[in-house]
Enzyme design. Structure first.
Site, PDB file in Angstrom:
ATOM      1  N   SER A 150     -48.758 -23.251  65.572  1.00 12.42           N
ATOM      2  CA  SER A 150     -49.038 -22.304  66.651  1.00 12.42           C
ATOM      3  C   SER A 150     -49.560 -21.002  66.069  1.00 12.42           C
ATOM      4  CB  SER A 150     -47.739 -22.039  67.409  1.00 12.42           C
ATOM      5  OG  SER A 150     -47.765 -20.782  68.038  1.00 12.42           O
ATOM      6  N   TYR A 163     -38.923 -20.031  67.417  1.00 13.80           N
ATOM      7  CA  TYR A 163     -40.060 -20.951  67.486  1.00 13.80           C
ATOM      8  C   TYR A 163     -41.082 -20.626  66.398  1.00 13.80           C
ATOM      9  CZ  TYR A 163     -44.349 -23.046  69.320  1.00 13.80           C
ATOM     10  OH  TYR A 163     -45.512 -23.753  69.439  1.00 13.80           O
TER      11      TYR A 163
HETATM   12  N1  LIG Z   1     -48.508 -25.229  74.747  1.00  8.91           N
HETATM   13  C1  LIG Z   1     -48.781 -24.260  73.893  1.00  8.91           C
HETATM   14  O1  LIG Z   1     -49.109 -23.124  74.290  1.00  8.91           O
HETATM   15  C2  LIG Z   1     -48.736 -24.528  72.417  1.00  8.91           C
HETATM   16  C3  LIG Z   1     -49.357 -23.601  71.548  1.00  8.91           C
HETATM   17  C4  LIG Z   1     -49.310 -23.840  70.180  1.00  8.91           C
HETATM   18  C5  LIG Z   1     -48.689 -24.975  69.697  1.00  8.91           C
HETATM   19  N2  LIG Z   1     -48.098 -25.842  70.567  1.00  8.91           N
HETATM   20  C6  LIG Z   1     -47.418 -27.017  70.003  1.00  8.91           C
HETATM   21  O2  LIG Z   1     -47.977 -28.195  70.545  1.00  8.91           O
HETATM   22  C7  LIG Z   1     -47.010 -29.232  70.465  1.00  8.91           C
HETATM   23  C8  LIG Z   1     -46.938 -29.958  71.798  1.00  8.91           C
HETATM   24  O3  LIG Z   1     -46.481 -29.053  72.783  1.00  8.91           O
HETATM   25  P1  LIG Z   1     -47.005 -29.108  74.290  1.00  8.91           P
HETATM   26  O4  LIG Z   1     -47.616 -27.797  74.575  1.00  8.91           O
HETATM   27  O5  LIG Z   1     -47.784 -30.332  74.542  1.00  8.91           O
HETATM   28  O6  LIG Z   1     -45.591 -29.141  75.037  1.00  8.91           O
HETATM   29  P2  LIG Z   1     -44.993 -30.129  76.147  1.00  8.91           P
HETATM   30  O7  LIG Z   1     -45.982 -30.386  77.215  1.00  8.91           O
HETATM   31  O8  LIG Z   1     -43.681 -29.508  76.498  1.00  8.91           O
HETATM   32  O9  LIG Z   1     -44.760 -31.480  75.345  1.00  8.91           O
HETATM   33  C9  LIG Z   1     -43.805 -31.543  74.309  1.00  8.91           C
HETATM   34  C10 LIG Z   1     -43.682 -32.973  73.850  1.00  8.91           C
HETATM   35  O10 LIG Z   1     -42.727 -33.008  72.782  1.00  8.91           O
HETATM   36  C11 LIG Z   1     -41.820 -34.031  73.065  1.00  8.91           C
HETATM   37  N3  LIG Z   1     -40.517 -33.776  72.447  1.00  8.91           N
HETATM   38  C12 LIG Z   1     -39.719 -32.695  72.567  1.00  8.91           C
HETATM   39  N4  LIG Z   1     -38.578 -32.887  71.888  1.00  8.91           N
HETATM   40  C13 LIG Z   1     -38.676 -34.121  71.320  1.00  8.91           C
HETATM   41  C14 LIG Z   1     -37.822 -34.900  70.518  1.00  8.91           C
HETATM   42  N5  LIG Z   1     -36.615 -34.452  70.126  1.00  8.91           N
HETATM   43  N6  LIG Z   1     -38.239 -36.108  70.116  1.00  8.91           N
HETATM   44  C15 LIG Z   1     -39.444 -36.587  70.488  1.00  8.91           C
HETATM   45  N7  LIG Z   1     -40.296 -35.913  71.261  1.00  8.91           N
HETATM   46  C16 LIG Z   1     -39.903 -34.685  71.685  1.00  8.91           C
HETATM   47  C17 LIG Z   1     -41.728 -34.119  74.583  1.00  8.91           C
HETATM   48  O11 LIG Z   1     -41.337 -35.438  74.944  1.00  8.91           O
HETATM   49  P3  LIG Z   1     -39.917 -35.861  75.556  1.00  8.91           P
HETATM   50  O12 LIG Z   1     -39.348 -34.676  76.273  1.00  8.91           O
HETATM   51  O13 LIG Z   1     -40.275 -37.006  76.462  1.00  8.91           O
HETATM   52  O14 LIG Z   1     -39.123 -36.299  74.363  1.00  8.91           O
HETATM   53  C18 LIG Z   1     -43.186 -33.896  74.951  1.00  8.91           C
HETATM   54  O15 LIG Z   1     -43.899 -35.092  74.915  1.00  8.91           O
HETATM   55  C19 LIG Z   1     -45.693 -28.580  70.040  1.00  8.91           C
HETATM   56  O16 LIG Z   1     -45.490 -28.769  68.657  1.00  8.91           O
HETATM   57  C20 LIG Z   1     -45.943 -27.123  70.325  1.00  8.91           C
HETATM   58  O17 LIG Z   1     -45.168 -26.279  69.504  1.00  8.91           O
HETATM   59  C21 LIG Z   1     -48.116 -25.659  71.908  1.00  8.91           C
END
Ligand SMILES: NC(=O)c1ccc[n+]([C@@H]2O[C@H](COP(=O)([O-])OP(=O)(O)OC[C@H]3O[C@@H](n4cnc5c(N)ncnc54)[C@H](OP(=O)(O)O)[C@@H]3O)[C@@H](O)[C@H]2O)c1
Length: 279
Positions: A150, A163
């Site tokens: 991130s 985070y």
């Molecule tokens: N959205 C942003 O603004 C942003 C910015 C920078 C980086 N990121 C990064 O992008 C990545 C994906 O995030 P997202 O934005 O797509 O968020 P999201 O829509 O909340 O999706 C998060 C995913 O992670 C899974 N997850 C959470 N805990 C888990 C566990 N213990 N075991 C297996 N799976 C798990 C969830 O699946 P289940 O709940 O079904 O397990 C879900 O599929 C993350 O690493 C996040 O830090 C996001």
């Protein structure tokens, strides 16, 4: 044969693992890799959502494999990879995407929130990486390990420090692993994303979000703000894992282009509405 950037190289399709593929960025990455004709193994805790991801990635041209995966549980990580290897053989690509983040000042953050953030974002990536690497290294597989990070590592985000600390640790891990794996044929990439439309930042409790915004206002932090759509974030992963052999993409930073908004009071509101509307 060496492929072009962003395209599969036309040789045998690869097998990829995407963690946290039940939603958001992970689902979009799984679909994008499926569209290359690859086999994509998707893991998360919500298996009903994984079935939707498989349907989407197969409609895009891939072959799906879904299995329950809690990245915080090393036994589940082992079981996930065992099941994949029995069915499709070892993965050549691992995308460490599963992640979460809570909002809140450190003094007010519960131990449970601290633990779940570190366990999911850092330990989970470590468990998956060590397990995925074993067959890659033993089999001399030309592999790729991707870490989703991130842009909060660039400037500490008040009320998101746990985070950001986990993501900084992940980037340290990726940089070191790049050296440790030198000469093995396994490449390492950090994909550092800016704010992205997903459940990540649209499911925070209202009171936490208000505290976050007040902290930023109090500290005078002003940022141009916008969100990336997940399919564009996913393209960065495709770019990394399809980079022609002989090259490696160590770090890709992808941020949303900003739509100018001159009234700072409406910036957050606009960003939140955008996140909700596009969910
Ligand atoms: N959205 C942003 O603004 C942003 C910015 C920078 C980086 N990121 C990064 O992008 C990545 C994906 O995030 P997202 O934005 O797509 O968020 P999201 O829509 O909340 O999706 C998060 C995913 O992670 C899974 N997850 C959470 N805990 C888990 C566990 N213990 N075991 C297996 N799976 C798990 C969830 O699946 P289940 O709940 O079904 O397990 C879900 O599929 C993350 O690493 C996040 O830090 C996001």
């Amino acid at each position: 044969m060496v492929g072009a950037w962003g395209e599969s190289d036309g040789e045998a399709a690869r097998t990829a693992v995407v963690t946290g593929a039940s939603a958001g960025v992970g689902r979009a990455v799984a679909v994008a890799l499926g569209s290359l004709g690859w086999t994509v193994a998707v893991g998360a805790r919500r298996t009903d959502r994984l079935a939707e991801t498989v349907a989407e990635l197969e409609a895009a041209g891939g072959t799906g494999f879904a299995h329950r995966l809690d990245v915080c549980d090393p036994d589940q990580v082992e079981a996930f990879f065992d099941a994949l290897e029995e069915t499709h053989g070892p993965a050549a690509v691992l995308v460490n995407n599963a992640g979460l983040g809570w909002l809140g000042a450190i003094a007010e953050t519960t131990p449970a929130r601290l633990r779940s953030t570190v366990e999911t974002n850092l330990l989970g990536a470590l468990y998956c990486t060590r397990r995925a690497l074993r067959p890659m290294l033993a089999g001399g597989i030309a592999g790729d390990v991707v870490f989703i990070s991130s842009d909060s590592v660039l400037q500490p985000y008040p009320h998101m420090l746990t985070y950001g600390a986990t993501k900084a640790a992940v980037e340290y891990l990726a940089a070191g692993l790049d050296v440790e794996l030198g000469g093995t044929g396994v490449r390492v990439t950090t994909v550092r994303l800016g704010p992205t439309v997903s459940e990540f930042n649209t499911s925070w409790p209202e009171e936490d979000l208000i505290g976050f915004m007040h902290a930023w206002e109090r500290l005078g932090i002003r940022q141009d703000f916008n969100y990336l759509p997940t399919d564009l974030a996913a393209r960065a992963v495709v770019t990394a894992v399809t980079a022609p052999r002989g090259t490696k993409v160590s770090l890709l930073t992808v941020r949303p282009e900003v739509t100018r908004n001159d009234d700072p009071r409406t910036v957050w509101d606009k960003a939140r509405r955008q996140g909700r509307d596009e969910r």
